[in-house]
Design a protein around this motif. Structure first.
Motif, PDB file in Angstrom:
ATOM      1  N   GLY A 111     127.875 -67.536 100.016  1.00 53.61           N
ATOM      2  CA  GLY A 111     127.016 -66.378 100.235  1.00 53.61           C
ATOM      3  C   GLY A 111     126.960 -65.463  99.023  1.00 53.61           C
TER       4      GLY A 111
ATOM      5  N   CYS B 177     117.209 -67.056 107.773  1.00 51.70           N
ATOM      6  CA  CYS B 177     118.265 -67.565 108.657  1.00 51.70           C
ATOM      7  C   CYS B 177     118.008 -69.024 109.063  1.00 51.70           C
ATOM      8  CB  CYS B 177     118.395 -66.701 109.910  1.00 51.70           C
ATOM      9  SG  CYS B 177     119.325 -65.184 109.638  1.00 51.70           S
TER      10      CYS B 177
ATOM     11  N   ALA C 299     119.610 -71.081 106.495  1.00 53.72           N
ATOM     12  CA  ALA C 299     121.036 -70.712 106.509  1.00 53.72           C
ATOM     13  C   ALA C 299     121.754 -71.374 107.675  1.00 53.72           C
ATOM     14  CB  ALA C 299     121.188 -69.192 106.586  1.00 53.72           C
TER      15      ALA C 299
ATOM     16  N   CYS D  84     124.755 -74.086 107.836  1.00 56.15           N
ATOM     17  CA  CYS D  84     125.929 -73.888 108.705  1.00 56.15           C
ATOM     18  C   CYS D  84     126.196 -75.130 109.550  1.00 56.15           C
ATOM     19  CB  CYS D  84     125.719 -72.689 109.624  1.00 56.15           C
ATOM     20  SG  CYS D  84     125.772 -71.089 108.813  1.00 56.15           S
TER      21      CYS D  84
ATOM     22  N   ALA E  26     127.139 -64.350 104.941  1.00 52.46           N
ATOM     23  CA  ALA E  26     127.252 -65.802 105.125  1.00 52.46           C
ATOM     24  C   ALA E  26     128.366 -66.142 106.119  1.00 52.46           C
ATOM     25  CB  ALA E  26     127.507 -66.487 103.784  1.00 52.46           C
TER      26      ALA E  26
ATOM     27  N   TYR F  60     123.175 -65.310  97.452  1.00 57.34           N
ATOM     28  CA  TYR F  60     122.498 -64.016  97.526  1.00 57.34           C
ATOM     29  C   TYR F  60     122.295 -63.413  96.137  1.00 57.34           C
ATOM     30  CZ  TYR F  60     120.813 -59.627  99.246  1.00 57.34           C
ATOM     31  OH  TYR F  60     120.013 -58.545  99.487  1.00 57.34           O
TER      32      TYR F  60
END
Length: 132
Positions: free
Chosen positions: A15, A113, A116, A120, A42, A19
């Motif tokens: 993260g 997201c 993201a 994950c 994150a 970012y």
């Protein structure tokens, strides 16, 4: 799923990096507090994804966007209003709150997201394989 400390560290560092790179790509610069904020975001998204029921991507994205917006507001108040570092200013954006958060960026966090949570999912499966 119970996340191990190395998993959380891995997501924190990811993260921080992602970012910071996004900020540099789109704004031309970043601030060290944004790297930390990206790392915390994150980890929070990873834990949110792990706790969420299957097949709830849209709900996860909504929760993720609200979580990131709350984190952004908290960091923004500290960085910009308390410390007066002028890291960002959304005062010219529509539907902003004290220039620290705004609705258009909450929408952006919603859409960011999606990949993201895909990351994950993939990474959590790899970590599970390592645990055996």
């Amino acid at each position: 799923m119970h996340a191990k400390p190395y998993e959380l560290c891995w997501f924190f560092l990811l993260g921080c990096f992602v970012y910071s790179m996004l900020e540099i790509l789109f704004r031309g610069f970043t601030h060290w507090t944004m790297a930390l904020t990206g790392g915390v975001a994150a980890v929070a998204l990873y834990l949110l994804h792990a706790a969420a029921p299957p097949r709830t991507l849209l709900l996860q994205c909504l929760c993720g966007a609200l979580l990131i917006t709350a984190l952004e507001f908290t960091v923004g108040v500290f960085d910009n209003m308390v410390m007066d570092w002028h890291v960002w200013d959304y005062s010219n954006m529509p539907l902003n709150l004290y220039g620290q958060i705004c609705l258009p960026f909450t929408g952006l966090w919603f859409f960011l997201c999606i990949p993201a949570f895909g990351i994950c999912h993939i990474v959590s499966r790899r970590f599970q394989k390592q645990r055996g």
